[in-house]
Scaffold this motif. Structure first.
Motif, mmCIF file in Angstrom:
data_model
loop_
_atom_site.group_PDB
_atom_site.id
_atom_site.type_symbol
_atom_site.label_atom_id
_atom_site.label_comp_id
_atom_site.label_asym_id
_atom_site.label_seq_id
_atom_site.Cartn_x
_atom_site.Cartn_y
_atom_site.Cartn_z
ATOM 1 N N LYS A 150 8.765 -43.083 -9.517
ATOM 2 C CA LYS A 150 8.452 -44.004 -8.416
ATOM 3 C C LYS A 150 7.966 -43.259 -7.179
ATOM 4 C CE LYS A 150 11.575 -47.453 -10.073
ATOM 5 N NZ LYS A 150 12.908 -48.012 -10.057
ATOM 6 N N GLU A 151 8.581 -42.086 -6.923
ATOM 7 C CA GLU A 151 8.266 -41.369 -5.689
ATOM 8 C C GLU A 151 6.939 -40.625 -5.750
ATOM 9 O OE1 GLU A 151 12.835 -40.591 -4.124
ATOM 10 O OE2 GLU A 151 11.622 -38.886 -4.784
ATOM 11 N N VAL A 152 6.671 -39.949 -6.865
ATOM 12 C CA VAL A 152 5.479 -39.082 -6.856
ATOM 13 C C VAL A 152 4.389 -39.460 -7.864
ATOM 14 C CG1 VAL A 152 6.776 -37.117 -5.948
ATOM 15 C CG2 VAL A 152 6.442 -37.306 -8.392
ATOM 16 N N THR A 153 4.745 -40.213 -8.909
ATOM 17 C CA THR A 153 3.717 -40.539 -9.909
ATOM 18 C C THR A 153 3.072 -41.891 -9.617
ATOM 19 O OG1 THR A 153 4.999 -39.295 -11.564
ATOM 20 C CG2 THR A 153 3.213 -40.678 -12.388
ATOM 21 N N HIS A 154 3.885 -42.906 -9.416
ATOM 22 C CA HIS A 154 3.333 -44.246 -9.206
ATOM 23 C C HIS A 154 2.286 -44.291 -8.089
ATOM 24 C CE1 HIS A 154 3.294 -48.552 -8.104
ATOM 25 N NE2 HIS A 154 3.422 -48.723 -9.400
ATOM 26 N N PRO A 155 2.480 -43.566 -6.973
ATOM 27 C CA PRO A 155 1.479 -43.642 -5.896
ATOM 28 C C PRO A 155 0.064 -43.215 -6.310
ATOM 29 C CG PRO A 155 3.517 -42.691 -5.057
ATOM 30 C CD PRO A 155 3.674 -42.799 -6.548
ATOM 31 N N ILE A 156 -0.075 -42.392 -7.362
ATOM 32 C CA ILE A 156 -1.427 -41.932 -7.728
ATOM 33 C C ILE A 156 -2.247 -43.038 -8.385
ATOM 34 C CG2 ILE A 156 -0.658 -39.555 -7.987
ATOM 35 C CD1 ILE A 156 -0.872 -39.755 -10.958
ATOM 36 N N LEU A 157 -1.597 -44.143 -8.767
ATOM 37 C CA LEU A 157 -2.353 -45.235 -9.405
ATOM 38 C C LEU A 157 -3.460 -45.750 -8.488
ATOM 39 C CD1 LEU A 157 0.628 -47.144 -11.023
ATOM 40 C CD2 LEU A 157 -1.183 -45.911 -12.242
ATOM 41 N N ALA A 158 -3.195 -45.743 -7.184
ATOM 42 C CA ALA A 158 -4.186 -46.264 -6.221
ATOM 43 C C ALA A 158 -5.490 -45.470 -6.313
ATOM 44 C CB ALA A 158 -3.615 -46.209 -4.808
ATOM 45 N N TRP A 159 -5.377 -44.182 -6.575
ATOM 46 C CA TRP A 159 -6.554 -43.310 -6.650
ATOM 47 C C TRP A 159 -7.442 -43.721 -7.828
ATOM 48 C CZ3 TRP A 159 -7.854 -38.468 -9.450
ATOM 49 C CH2 TRP A 159 -8.805 -37.706 -8.784
ATOM 50 N N TYR A 160 -6.789 -44.051 -8.958
ATOM 51 C CA TYR A 160 -7.562 -44.477 -10.130
ATOM 52 C C TYR A 160 -8.133 -45.880 -9.930
ATOM 53 C CZ TYR A 160 -5.784 -40.274 -12.164
ATOM 54 O OH TYR A 160 -5.517 -38.955 -12.382
ATOM 55 N N ALA A 161 -7.387 -46.726 -9.210
ATOM 56 C CA ALA A 161 -7.900 -48.068 -8.908
ATOM 57 C C ALA A 161 -9.169 -47.944 -8.058
ATOM 58 C CB ALA A 161 -6.840 -48.892 -8.188
ATOM 59 N N GLU A 162 -9.142 -47.043 -7.081
ATOM 60 C CA GLU A 162 -10.328 -46.848 -6.228
ATOM 61 C C GLU A 162 -11.512 -46.340 -7.039
ATOM 62 O OE1 GLU A 162 -9.369 -44.194 -3.021
ATOM 63 O OE2 GLU A 162 -7.746 -45.536 -2.359
ATOM 64 N N ARG A 163 -11.243 -45.532 -8.053
ATOM 65 C CA ARG A 163 -12.323 -45.004 -8.901
ATOM 66 C C ARG A 163 -12.793 -46.025 -9.920
ATOM 67 N NH1 ARG A 163 -10.266 -39.756 -11.487
ATOM 68 N NH2 ARG A 163 -12.234 -39.986 -12.606
ATOM 69 N N GLY A 164 -12.098 -47.143 -9.992
ATOM 70 C CA GLY A 164 -12.542 -48.236 -10.874
ATOM 71 C C GLY A 164 -12.236 -48.006 -12.330
ATOM 72 N N ILE A 165 -11.231 -47.156 -12.645
ATOM 73 C CA ILE A 165 -10.936 -46.895 -14.067
ATOM 74 C C ILE A 165 -9.503 -47.271 -14.442
ATOM 75 C CG2 ILE A 165 -12.702 -45.095 -14.273
ATOM 76 C CD1 ILE A 165 -10.388 -43.015 -14.304
ATOM 77 N N LEU A 166 -8.799 -47.970 -13.549
ATOM 78 C CA LEU A 166 -7.391 -48.296 -13.840
ATOM 79 C C LEU A 166 -7.285 -49.538 -14.726
ATOM 80 C CD1 LEU A 166 -4.426 -47.545 -13.203
ATOM 81 C CD2 LEU A 166 -4.520 -49.211 -11.336
#
Ligand code: AP5
Length: 209
Positions: A150-166
């Motif tokens: 929750k603290e360090v992995t989940h936040p990176i999802l936003a980066w993939y969402a911005e790249r349009g591949i999530l």
């Protein structure tokens, strides 16, 4: 097909990663499996990471990134695809993994996010403990792994969402049903993935990021 898997412990990265890899005939590169294999073989690296695994802590980034670089080079030699399971786990790994795959012309097509409730994740891992006896499947270590996710992995999802591949999938149903959902979504993307050269898809991802 090139897939990164990002999900909490017990959500089904290993289960679904194996399914995707078999379906698309690509290597399944699971960092946890690679690390546990080193521990089992008592290698120098295994001795260095054993305590991190037992405590549910992340092993140092450079160790997993070196392993993944070699595995992706082998995947490139074998074909053009991979399923990366267990990496990236923090923002530094996300950026470093992108650099590795970009340099190899192997950027990910999809970042697959599996979603499940904590109570179910703990239930699955406690059940697995009695079958497989994994050293990190004790309730306290499971809780630590969930907190780190929750603290360090989940936040990176936003980066993939911005790249349009999530791609986010509900991982609460039985594994077979989750697998069908994932393969259906990936098959729907296959014409797009097959039709876009890596250089163009990574350029468009860079423009979006
Ligand atoms: P890792 O091996 O990656 O463990 P994890 O992330 O904690 O995930 P799990 O393997 O426990 O679960 P999973 O999501 O793969 O689910 P699975 O399919 O197995 O990493 C272990 C350790 O290595 C880390 O804690 C860290 O120390 C280190 N490490 C690894 N990568 C690292 C990195 N990049 N950086 C730093 N350190 C790293 O399923 C779990 C159970 O549930 C199974 O019994 C399965 O049969 C069952 N199941 C699966 N799906 C379902 C379903 N839909 N319904 C019911 N049961 C299900």
């Amino acid at each position: 097909m090139r897939v990164l898997m990002i999900a909490p412990p017990g959500a089904g990265k290993g289960t679904q990663g194996a399914l995707i890899a078999a379906h698309f005939k690509v290597p399944h590169i699971a960092t946890g499996d690679l690390l546990r294999a080193h521990v089992a073989r008592h290698t120098h690296l295994g001795q260095a990471v054993k305590q991190y695994l037992e405590r549910g802590e992340l092993v140092p980034d450079e160790i997993v990134l070196d392993m993944v670089r070699l595995a992706v080079i082998a995947a490139k030699d074998a074909g053009q695809g991979y399923v990366l399971d267990g990496i990236p786990r923090n923002m530094a790994q996300a950026r470093a993994t992108y650099t590795i795959v970009h340099e190899l012309g192997m950027t990910a097509n999809v970042a697959l996010h599996l979603i499940a409730e904590d109570q179910e994740l703990v239930r699955r891992l406690v059940a697995r403990a009695s079958l497989e006896g994994r050293a990190d499947d004790t309730e306290s270590v499971i809780r630590r792994r969930l907190t780190l996710y929750k603290e360090v992995t989940h936040p990176i999802l936003a980066w993939y969402a911005e790249r349009g591949i999530l791609l986010s999938v509900d991982a609460m149903p039985p594994a077979e049903q989750v697998g069908q959902e994932i393969l259906g979504a990936l098959e729907a993307m296959r014409p797009l993935v097959d039709g876009v050269p890596d250089r163009l898809s990574s350029l468009s991802a860079q423009r979006r990021s």
